[in-house]
Design an enzyme around this catalytic site. Sequence first.
Site, mmCIF file in Angstrom:
data_model
loop_
_atom_site.group_PDB
_atom_site.id
_atom_site.type_symbol
_atom_site.label_atom_id
_atom_site.label_comp_id
_atom_site.label_asym_id
_atom_site.label_seq_id
_atom_site.Cartn_x
_atom_site.Cartn_y
_atom_site.Cartn_z
ATOM 1 N N TYR A 72 12.846 31.533 5.665
ATOM 2 C CA TYR A 72 11.648 32.072 6.231
ATOM 3 C C TYR A 72 11.653 32.458 7.817
ATOM 4 O O TYR A 72 12.228 31.444 8.380
ATOM 5 C CB TYR A 72 10.347 31.195 5.826
ATOM 6 C CG TYR A 72 9.997 31.029 4.371
ATOM 7 C CD1 TYR A 72 9.493 32.137 3.893
ATOM 8 C CD2 TYR A 72 10.024 29.918 3.678
ATOM 9 C CE1 TYR A 72 9.095 32.227 2.732
ATOM 10 C CE2 TYR A 72 9.530 30.032 2.454
ATOM 11 C CZ TYR A 72 9.164 31.058 2.019
ATOM 12 O OH TYR A 72 8.757 30.845 0.548
ATOM 13 N N LYS A 87 0.843 -1.036 -0.038
ATOM 14 C CA LYS A 87 -0.116 0.042 0.002
ATOM 15 C C LYS A 87 0.762 1.215 -0.096
ATOM 16 O O LYS A 87 2.101 1.325 0.188
ATOM 17 C CB LYS A 87 -1.139 0.027 1.131
ATOM 18 C CG LYS A 87 0.045 0.041 2.553
ATOM 19 C CD LYS A 87 -1.260 -0.309 3.601
ATOM 20 C CE LYS A 87 -0.458 -0.292 5.014
ATOM 21 N NZ LYS A 87 -0.954 -1.070 6.031
HETATM 22 C C1 LIG Z 1 0.016 -1.766 6.630
HETATM 23 C C2 LIG Z 1 -0.389 -3.246 7.290
HETATM 24 C C3 LIG Z 1 0.326 -4.318 7.346
HETATM 25 C C4 LIG Z 1 1.811 -4.144 7.301
HETATM 26 O O1 LIG Z 1 2.432 -3.382 8.433
HETATM 27 P P1 LIG Z 1 4.060 -3.545 8.747
HETATM 28 O O2 LIG Z 1 4.200 -2.985 9.980
HETATM 29 O O3 LIG Z 1 4.509 -2.531 7.653
HETATM 30 O O4 LIG Z 1 4.478 -4.856 8.195
HETATM 31 C C5 LIG Z 1 -0.278 -5.484 7.850
HETATM 32 N N1 LIG Z 1 -1.701 -5.545 7.937
HETATM 33 C C6 LIG Z 1 -2.627 -4.396 7.741
HETATM 34 C C7 LIG Z 1 -3.974 -4.716 8.038
HETATM 35 C C8 LIG Z 1 -1.931 -3.316 7.417
HETATM 36 O O5 LIG Z 1 -2.954 -2.355 7.246
#
Ligand SMILES: *Cc1c(COP(=O)(O)O)cnc(C)c1O
Length: 368
Positions: free
Chosen positions: A261, A34
């Site tokens: 800034y 993702k």
């Molecule tokens: C993002 C996510 C993972 C992976 O988590 P990591 O800590 O990056 O391994 C696994 N399961 C779900 C439901 C997630 O949203």
Amino acid sequence: MHRVWAEIDTSAVRHNLGVVRQRVGGSKTMAVLKANAYGHGAVEMAKLLVGEGIDAIGVGDSGEALELRDAGITAPILIVGGIIPGEMPRVVENDIEVNLHTVQMATELNAEAEKQQHVVRVHLKVDTGMGRLGMQPFEAVPFLHNLRRLRNLELVGMCTHFSLPYERNPSFTTRQIEHFNLAVEVAERLGYSGLTLHSSSSLAVFEREDANFNMVRTGIALWGLLPGDLHGHADALKPVLQLKSRILFLKDVPEGTPIGYSRTWYAPAPTRIATLPVGYNDGFRTSLSNRAEVLVRGVRCPVVGRVSMDYATIDIGLVPDADVGDEVTLIGRDGEEKITLAEHAHWADAIPYEVLCGLGRRVARVYT
Ligand SMILES: *Cc1c(COP(=O)(O)O)cnc(C)c1O
């Protein structure tokens, strides 16, 4: 020639996958890709991992799933969170697996699948203490009864999600595992078998062998990191991403010169300032202002003045021979020195996940 780029070490990704696989033994591995594979490039990482025989891919929404399907990825893809009704047509069309949380959601998805004369593979998501998504274990009974009537849905898995890695109480995770086991038992009593059961994200893979079930979902470990790792498991992993830029402009300044800034920094003595073409649009956050360090010719140099949208300024008084065009390492190794992602995230007041996901569109991804 890039102004700011992420160098992604593909052999390190392979190495990290190997470490995870060794850890989980016979369980399958889902690569969670993702958020553009946490900034590493979802399509490139999916191709690489499919080449390594990954069992499944996890994504955040139907758009991310579609991007991978459009790139020719035919591996099983699961939306690991949840979907909204508007995503259902696309999910069915592209053979995407989803987690179900309610009877209503199941009914709606079944209707869409029936319309398209398709069977959708679904997983039952159980909330065992994360409190974000999924049904309570006791709701699994009526849900599974209902599911039998929905002919266009095929239950292929059950899952839960731990409040790891930021939950440090092992007994809470133990309770989560117990609750998940209860829900699984219910499903088995109702005659469901051969389900893919998955609960562990990266840290749990290393901390909780009792939670491997028959698949694990790993994201951050593939990128060489284990946030919340108190036992040094991450030592076996290799960092994957380095963030780099170049010196665009140099100038010598007298004592008292304001930089950036709001004039948050004045040169305390005569020094040399380098301007880098990287800013918060690239994910180099304003919280790094007057706090972070970067490497020039293997020397740590402080970020001075406020980081702006496209530029950051550093004091390179310690590197008199530095020149315009020199490579600057924002995250990664240069000579004997290194700045880890964890160190950078600490300066940024962020978690490492945020830093990776926050890398902007302008940051070129260079695969080595
Ligand atoms: C993002 C996510 C993972 C992976 O988590 P990591 O800590 O990056 O391994 C696994 N399961 C779900 C439901 C997630 O949203």
